[in-house]
Design an enzyme around this catalytic site. Structure first.
Site, PDB file in Angstrom:
ATOM      1  N   ARG A   1      -0.548   2.794   4.639  1.00  0.00           N
ATOM      2  CA  ARG A   1      -0.653   2.936   6.575  1.00  0.00           C
ATOM      3  C   ARG A   1      -0.467   4.066   7.260  1.00  0.00           C
ATOM      4  NH1 ARG A   1       2.703  -2.064   8.426  1.00  0.00           N
ATOM      5  NH2 ARG A   1       4.195  -1.246   6.734  1.00  0.00           N
TER       6      ARG A   1
ATOM      7  N   CYS B   1       1.915  -7.400  -3.572  1.00  0.00           N
ATOM      8  CA  CYS B   1       1.202  -8.110  -2.137  1.00  0.00           C
ATOM      9  C   CYS B   1       1.842  -9.371  -1.816  1.00  0.00           C
ATOM     10  CB  CYS B   1       0.016  -8.356  -2.595  1.00  0.00           C
ATOM     11  SG  CYS B   1      -1.107  -8.888  -1.331  1.00  0.00           S
TER      12      CYS B   1
ATOM     13  N   GLN C   1      -6.588  -1.002  -9.194  1.00  0.00           N
ATOM     14  CA  GLN C   1      -5.645  -1.974  -9.151  1.00  0.00           C
ATOM     15  C   GLN C   1      -6.021  -3.416  -9.192  1.00  0.00           C
ATOM     16  OE1 GLN C   1      -3.189  -3.379  -5.542  1.00  0.00           O
ATOM     17  NE2 GLN C   1      -1.627  -2.193  -6.276  1.00  0.00           N
TER      18      GLN C   1
ATOM     19  N   ALA D   1      -6.425  -3.089   1.845  1.00  0.00           N
ATOM     20  CA  ALA D   1      -7.824  -3.903   1.995  1.00  0.00           C
ATOM     21  C   ALA D   1      -8.286  -3.480   3.143  1.00  0.00           C
ATOM     22  CB  ALA D   1      -7.313  -5.325   1.851  1.00  0.00           C
TER      23      ALA D   1
END
Length: 318
Positions: free
Chosen positions: A226, A102, A71, A19
């Protein structure tokens, strides 16, 4: 149903949804420089069904994103079904992925994300509904190893038995959030327990780590999130098999990313790019001064010129 270029004959390299980071500009850059599969930011199935313009805009893809995965997150079978029907009307989507990993409280509190790991019958029902409803080539699922404790084999078996074509495994429980050590042994155990392709995910932040994870787990691919922020060239390294990456290639990728941000967001892309530039400039001489300057620039041409000059002349010091 169109046939995609997605194949598991050799290991695939996937950009994980993040996000605020893996928007269309970023995805298009990593795709150009080596990612085999890109995934949209996580979309709320409820928001899709209620016609959220922001959520619908997040489906948009770059022309080079082929194959492309969207997704979704949700916990209600009927709503998920409606969301998939909406995605069925959208061209250029090859995979619909269900988020079962998540850990964010807001998502878990709605029964979505990793909360589904507490109700495997519901999770299985949702996956079967997606598979039966979708007109896309693939249905996939992203999971964690469990909620409070690991029951990863049981989870993976439900995913497989419910009809998913492949799964991605983040090697932590929900309780582990993003800080606990990643259990690559557990990912290996999942790979050995199911017949569908398995993609390994979690703390893959370098060329060396990516190669080790593939070898250790026997996975069919790796998913990097990340670890790609500030270093999207990791996909170029993996595809080219080159451990070292030329400074000029980094320079070209950074400028490409900036150009795509301006193309997509207009002049506001300058502001949006600041967080990326702060990360890109880490380890370069003069990085602190650059970060101060960038926060006061709003003109795209001035900003691009400054970025070009900085990465042309600054040296990597660490």
């Amino acid at each position: 149903m169109r046939k995609t270029k997605l194949s598991f004959d050799t290991p695939i390299y996937v950009l994980a949804p993040l996000a605020g980071y893996t928007d269309l500009p970023f995805r298009s850059v990593v795709k150009k420089f080596g990612a085999d599969l890109t995934v949209s930011e996580m979309l709320s199935s409820n928001a899709l069904v209620h016609g959220s313009s922001k959520t619908l805009s997040m489906i948009e893809k770059s022309p080079n994103e082929d194959p492309y995965s969207v997704q979704i997150a949700g916990a209600e079978v009927d709503v998920i079904k409606q969301a998939v029907e909406i995605l069925n009307e959208q061209g250029g989507i090859d995979v619909i992925d269900l988020n079962c990993g998540c850990p964010v409280p807001k998502i878990v509190g709605h029964g979505s994300g990793s909360s589904l790991l507490l109700n495997l019958p519901l999770m299985g029902n949702i996956i079967r509904t997606m598979k039966d409803t979708s007109n896309k080539e693939f249905t996939s699922v992203k999971i964690r190893l469990g909620f409070e404790k690991k029951n990863h084999i049981e989870i993976a078996k439900v995913v497989e038995d419910s009809g998913a074509d492949f799964l991605a495994v983040h090697g932590r429980t929900r309780a582990g959030k993003f800080k606990a050590a990643v259990d690559y042994d557990a990912i290996k155990e999942i790979k050995e327990a199911v017949k569908i392709p398995v993609i390994a995910n979690g703390d893959i932040d370098s060329y060396e780590k990516a190669k080790w994870v593939l070898e250790h787990t026997g996975a069919d691919g790796i998913m990097i999130g990340r670890g790609a922020v500030g270093a999207p060239w990791i996909f170029h390294q993996l595809k080219s098999g080159t451990k070292e990456i030329d400074k000029n290639i980094k320079h070209a990728i950074i400028l490409e990313h900036f150009d795509k941000m301006i193309e997509f967001y207009g002049s506001y892309g300058v502001v949006m790019f600041r967080k990326h530039l702060h990360t890109y400039s880490k380890g370069y001489s003069g990085a602190s001064a650059l970060r101060v300057r960038i926060n006061h620039i709003v003109d795209p041409y001035e900003c691009r010129s400054m970025i070009d000059d900085f990465f042309s002349n600054s040296e990597i010091v660490c």
